[in-house]
Design an enzyme around this catalytic site. Structure first.
Site, mmCIF file in Angstrom:
data_model
loop_
_atom_site.group_PDB
_atom_site.id
_atom_site.type_symbol
_atom_site.label_atom_id
_atom_site.label_comp_id
_atom_site.label_asym_id
_atom_site.label_seq_id
_atom_site.Cartn_x
_atom_site.Cartn_y
_atom_site.Cartn_z
ATOM 1 N N LYS A 78 0.943 -1.155 -0.033
ATOM 2 C CA LYS A 78 0.087 0.153 -0.022
ATOM 3 C C LYS A 78 0.773 1.493 -0.193
ATOM 4 C CE LYS A 78 0.724 1.625 4.509
ATOM 5 N NZ LYS A 78 1.831 2.659 4.728
ATOM 6 N N ASP A 136 -3.337 -1.348 9.413
ATOM 7 C CA ASP A 136 -2.674 -1.254 8.274
ATOM 8 C C ASP A 136 -3.732 -2.480 7.942
ATOM 9 O OD1 ASP A 136 -1.497 1.187 7.634
ATOM 10 O OD2 ASP A 136 0.393 0.314 7.787
#
Length: 288
Positions: A10, A136
């Site tokens: 990401k 996350d």
């Protein structure tokens, strides 16, 4: 049963900290996207009652400290499924790089076990489980461009990004995220234009997206590791339209509109930084 899945890295296009709670936990407001740089995670059932982690990386623990292990343990405990598991992780995402590799591995385990055992958990339920592992993980469960808020558990999917390319450069330094976050309470915070970034994504406006990017944590990490600023400046000098740090660092990424420009920037920065990648935003794929 056996499955092999991708676990994409990401990037934080925008990272803001609106405030810190009295207990020290962080309230986030982030725009995140998944990219083509991915680990591969193989999950196979076995006849034992244990969870076994195998990895080609010497930097990853293969015990309860591993986030993929924690995800499997949480899933089995939450669903009541009884099975031994062998989880093999082929690393391509740099470790401790601000790219969410461990969190993405954990999310891949949750999604894949849910599919393998047909347990019917929703994305929201898996995201809630994942929050106990790392902030996350909820985003990585969704694995597509999204606004992430709260402590990381509120994930609002957004439109896919317009055409763009990312050049990632990771300096050879280690960053402690908890140490960076603790510094937030002692400095004046610059808040990036998250609303402008969201508007750019909604309008598929590449230039507004690039102009609105920002990362609240970047000045803190850069103060300890000035090479981050040097890489940013070089990416811009070599032709990137924008550049910033991802997460708590140390990886820096540049953004280009075209692949040809991105390849030129990649070739230029490769002579300066050892770990360099060129990739695009994606919505994570299914099993290979």
């Amino acid at each position: 049963m056996k499955r092999i899945v991708r676990a994409p890295a990401k990037l934080n296009l925008g990272l803001d900290v609106p405030y810190t709670h009295s207990d020290g936990t962080i309230e986030w407001r982030m725009v995140m996207t998944s990219i083509g740089l991915s680990d591969h995670v193989q999950i196979e059932t076995n006849s034992s009652s244990r969870i076994r982690i195998i990895s080609d990386s010497g930097f990853l623990p293969n015990d309860k400290r591993n986030l993929a292990y924690q995800a499997a343990h949480l899933f089995l405990r939450h669903t009541g499924v009884k099975s031994g598991l062998t989880i093999t992780i082929e690393k391509s995402i740099p470790v401790a790089a601000g790219l969410g590799g461990g969190s993405s591995d954990a999310a891949a385990v949750l999604r894949t076990l849910n599919e393998m055992f047909a347990t019917g958990l929703s994305l929201a339920e898996m995201a809630k489980l994942g929050l106990a592992i790392d902030s996350d993980v909820p985003y990585c469960v969704y694995g597509r461009t999204a606004l992430v808020s709260g402590r990381g558990e509120i994930v609002t999917p957004l439109k896919s990004l317009p055409k763009m390319w990312f050049i990632l450069a990771k300096p050879n330094v280690s960053v402690s995220t908890p140490r960076i976050v603790r510094r937030l309470r002692h400095i004046q915070i610059d808040h990036p234009d998250i609303d402008g970034l969201l508007a750019g994504i909604m309008q598929s406006d590449y230039h507004q997206i690039v102009a609105s990017m920002g990362n609240t944590l970047e000045p803190i990490t850069t103060a300890n590791h000035p090479q981050i600023q040097v890489i940013k400046e070089r990416l811009l000098k070599y032709g990137a339209d924008g550049s910033q740090m991802s997460g708590s660092g140390p990886t820096v990424f540049g953004v280009c509109h075209s692949e040809s420009r991105a390849r030129r920037v990649y070739n230029s920065i490769s002579g300066f930084c050892h770990e360099v990648y060129v990739t695009q935003p994606i919505n994570h794929g299914a099993s290979l």
